[in-house]
Design a protein around this motif. Structure first.
Motif, PDB file in Angstrom:
ATOM      1  N   ASN A  45       1.005  -1.381  -0.056  1.00 27.43           N
ATOM      2  CA  ASN A  45       0.159  -0.140  -0.025  1.00 27.43           C
ATOM      3  C   ASN A  45       0.928   1.357   0.078  1.00 27.43           C
ATOM      4  O   ASN A  45       1.653   1.462   0.866  1.00 27.43           O
ATOM      5  N   LYS A  47       0.393   4.178   0.528  1.00 21.76           N
ATOM      6  CA  LYS A  47       0.221   5.369   1.731  1.00 21.76           C
ATOM      7  C   LYS A  47       0.675   4.607   2.961  1.00 21.76           C
ATOM      8  O   LYS A  47       0.299   5.515   3.949  1.00 21.76           O
ATOM      9  N   SER A  48       1.139   3.542   3.102  1.00 13.91           N
ATOM     10  CA  SER A  48       1.582   3.183   4.421  1.00 13.91           C
ATOM     11  C   SER A  48       3.061   3.201   4.401  1.00 13.91           C
ATOM     12  O   SER A  48       3.987   2.626   3.733  1.00 13.91           O
ATOM     13  N   ILE A  49       3.544   4.178   5.169  1.00 16.59           N
ATOM     14  CA  ILE A  49       5.010   4.023   5.635  1.00 16.59           C
ATOM     15  C   ILE A  49       5.630   2.727   5.920  1.00 16.59           C
ATOM     16  O   ILE A  49       6.835   2.572   5.562  1.00 16.59           O
ATOM     17  N   ILE A  50       5.242   1.798   6.881  1.00 14.38           N
ATOM     18  CA  ILE A  50       5.510   0.766   7.519  1.00 14.38           C
ATOM     19  C   ILE A  50       5.680  -0.304   6.215  1.00 14.38           C
ATOM     20  O   ILE A  50       7.079  -0.730   5.977  1.00 14.38           O
ATOM     21  N   MET A  51       4.467  -0.351   5.032  1.00 15.27           N
ATOM     22  CA  MET A  51       4.818  -1.096   4.139  1.00 15.27           C
ATOM     23  C   MET A  51       5.695  -0.884   3.155  1.00 15.27           C
ATOM     24  O   MET A  51       6.655  -1.577   2.704  1.00 15.27           O
TER      25      MET A  51
END
Lengths: 91, 574
Positions: A45, A47-51
């Motif tokens: 994704n 929009k996800s920093i972690i991903m």
């Protein structure tokens, strides 16, 4: 759905500030956006920093960004441009 | 009242107490009734808002001060607002009926673990950020006020039971006047950080957390290791003057950091740096020294979830070697076991870990780990001047066995057409008395040696250096230390092979004078001791050093040695 490919060109890759800039840009759009590593096929994704971090996108990695939604074309183009601009790392 | 502890980082401070009790989340699996889910989600949203306000405040303050650490908190905001984690948490609350705390805790842990597995070191470090943000959220869910050392409202003396590496890494250096802790000694993590930041610290002062009150005024004399509560006006005035004097003296000493370490009679001494990682502040020291006398590679292995890969090690070794260019970098192969343990290796608990399967012995029993490190080091050797040092060598068997590994690794590299330097020097740490006593034999088989004085003292005097009950028996000025080092140094000198000191004595206030006199011409130490040691070297003549060494070897007790050196060196120390 709209998609485009490019190669990570900035020296530090999508870590730290560039990753943060990337997320900040992606979250401006309404579409669902994904970023995919073309060598491993792993995707995340956008929009996800972690991903995004978990993909460990270093300089030279080939990626595809795809989006689905009302602003899919501008979203993809804008993020591709950001990567190609090397996040302002080169002067 | 006066309290005493170990002064691990010198300096003087007068100020108000800040009692630091870190928030420790205690989370257990709990589920909630259906009717309560909306409320739990709302609680999570409120906690998130509060956490955001805290982070904004810290970030803005740091940005105004143009502090680099602002970036860390900006990254924390990104993590707090991560869309995937947010969706997962809400899903856990509404569908799995988890309490908000349990949902937050399990989701954050899940993603932190995911990043732990990423090969890239920089990304793995972000896992620690995820855990920090998790604690921030959980604390806000409990409605507990923030206690954080990265941003203090006003200058203060920080008092804690113990400080973790993450507490100290983000320490608000401008506002921390001094550190007092109930635990910790000379070699603890807190001590190392305090020294490198130049913050006065007195550690191991019992019951401080219950004795001291928030905001009460205290005096910390971290030169003598004393703390005074309820000080009188005269005492405060006296210590403020002392503080001033101390600062002026420290400034004078600092001027010596960039001088060439040449003795009064022209004798050259090499001043080297001990480094524990490849962080920028450690690499910046390269301009002031002649090389790295001890590159501890353990940091690549400690506090991690898995073994570092060859590639990761290679990247770090190359970075250090490139930075130091032609200057030697003495890389010590893995020294874990003893007081340094790693969770992922599942090593059995030993009765006497310091006498157990540690360092080189551990490498021999885990050949893959040893070979991976050697391979990474040899690959990096083409980028600089690599010297390889083997720790915990007790016999020539150890040296020969290690050399077989080295040859195997070189052969494999050649077979795979991978370049390495043929000029890598191979040497040993002298920390076990048995090898010191056959130094003449050892010197024939290695290129150099370095005294690890902390362990040498521990093994020579039979004192567990981690046991505070017997610390008075740990005497690094024991005349036997100097006799033994002198003996081993002579043996190496006969064959023209260099000997250095990389333990605490190398950067000690007094000992370098004796070490030089024994014939050791390379001293390695932490960056905090470089200027002071250079001052000592440049004010001393080699003749005088030899005289001191000869006298010390004939003394009977450690106290006698200390007193003698203090009086002989008093003019230089002023």
């Amino acid at each position: 759905m709209y998609s485009k490919k490019t190669v990570i060109a900035n020296n530090t890759g999508l870590h730290a500030r560039p990753a943060s800039d990337f997320i900040a840009n992606a979250t401006k759009f309404k579409s669902r956006i994904f970023i995919k590593r073309l060598d491993s096929g792993d995707e995340a994704n956008a929009k996800s920093i972690i991903m995004l971090l978990s993909l460990a996108l270093d300089k030279g990695t080939e990626v595809e960004i795809y989006a689905e939604g009302e602003d899919e074309i501008t979203a993809v183009n804008s993020l591709i441009d950001l990567i190609d601009s090397k996040f302002g790392e080169d002067k | 009242m006066k309290y005493e502890g170990n002064s691990v980082s010198e300096g003087i401070a007068v100020g108000e107490v800040y009692l630091y009790t870190p928030f420790i989340p205690r989370i257990q699996e709990e589920t909630i009734p259906e009717s309560q889910t909306a409320e739990e989600v709302a609680q999570y949203q409120t906690a998130k808002e509060r956490a955001k306000r805290e982070l904004d405040k810290i970030k803005n303050k740091l940005e105004q001060e143009k502090d680099e650490k602002a970036k860390i908190f900006s990254a924390h905001l990104d993590i707090l607002f991560d869309t995937v984690m947010d969706e997962d948490i809400i899903f856990f609350i509404t569908n799995k009926k988890y309490s908000s705390s349990y949902a937050v805790s399990s989701i954050f842990d899940k993603y932190a673990k995911m990043l732990d597995k990423v090969a890239d070191e920089l990304i793995r470090e972000r896992a620690a950020d995820i855990r920090d943000v998790k604690n921030r959220l959980l604390r806000n869910l409990r409605g507990i006020e923030e206690k954080n050392l990265s941003i203090l409202e006003k200058p203060a003396i920080v008092v804690a039971h113990d400080l973790t590496p993450s507490d100290t890494a983000t320490l608000d250096r401008k506002n921390v006047l001094a550190i007092i802790s109930e635990t910790g000694g000379e070699t603890s993590h807190t001590a190392i950080i305090a020294k490198s930041y130049g913050i006065p610290a007195v550690l191991g002062v019992k019951n401080m957390m219950s004795v001291l009150r928030q905001d009460e005024k205290v005096i910390v004399d971290a030169v003598k290791g004393e703390i005074f509560t309820e000080p009188s006006a005269e005492q405060i005035e006296y210590y403020l003057e002392e503080k001033q004097k101390y600062a002026e003296n420290a400034k004078k000493i600092k001027e010596f950091i960039s001088v060439q370490p040449v003795m009064q009679d022209g004798h050259n001494i090499g001043v080297y740096l001990n480094i524990g990682s490849a962080k920028p502040q450690e690499l910046e020291g390269s301009v002031y020294v002649d090389g790295v006398g001890l590159f501890r590679t353990e940091f690549l292995f400690l506090g991690k979830e898995q073994l570092p890969t060859e590639e990761e090690q290679f990247t770090i070794y190359r970075k250090v070697l490139t930075t130091y260019g032609e200057k030697p970098v003495i890389l010590r192969t893995l020294d874990i076991g003893g007081d340094k343990t790693v969770s992922y290796m599942d090593l059995p608990i030993e009765e006497n870990p310091f006498l157990g399967n540690r360092a080189l012995r551990l490498c021999f029993s885990h050949p893959e780990i040893f070979k991976t490190q050697l391979k990474a080091a040899y690959r990096a050797s083409v980028y600089g001047n690599l010297w390889l040092m083997l720790p915990m060598v007790g016999s020539l068997d150890d040296i020969r066995k290690a050399k077989v590994f080295i040859e195997e690794v070189k052969t494999e590299l050649r077979q795979n057409a991978i370049a390495y330097s043929e000029n890598v020097k191979v040497g040993i740490m002298i920390e076990i008395p048995s090898i010191a006593l056959i130094a003449d034999k050892a010197a024939k088989e290695v290129d150099f040696a370095s005294f690890g004085t902390n362990d040498l003292c521990q093994y020579l005097t039979a004192v567990d250096r981690m046991n505070p009950q017997i610390s008075e028996y740990y005497q690094s000025y024991h005349p036997a230390m100097f006799r033994l080092m002198g003996y081993a140094t002579e043996a190496f000198a006969k064959l023209g092979k260099p000997v250095s000191v990389c333990g605490e004595l190398g950067g000690d206030l007094l000992a370098p004078a004796v070490l030089i006199g024994l014939g050791i011409n390379k001293l390695s130490m932490g960056i905090g001791s470089v200027a002071r040691t250079k001052k000592l070297i440049t004010h001393l003549s080699f003749e005088k050093a030899k005289k001191l060494a000869a006298a010390v070897k004939e003394m009977s007790t450690a106290a006698e040695v200390e007193q003698y050196l203090k009086s002989e060196l008093s003019e230089i120390l002023q």
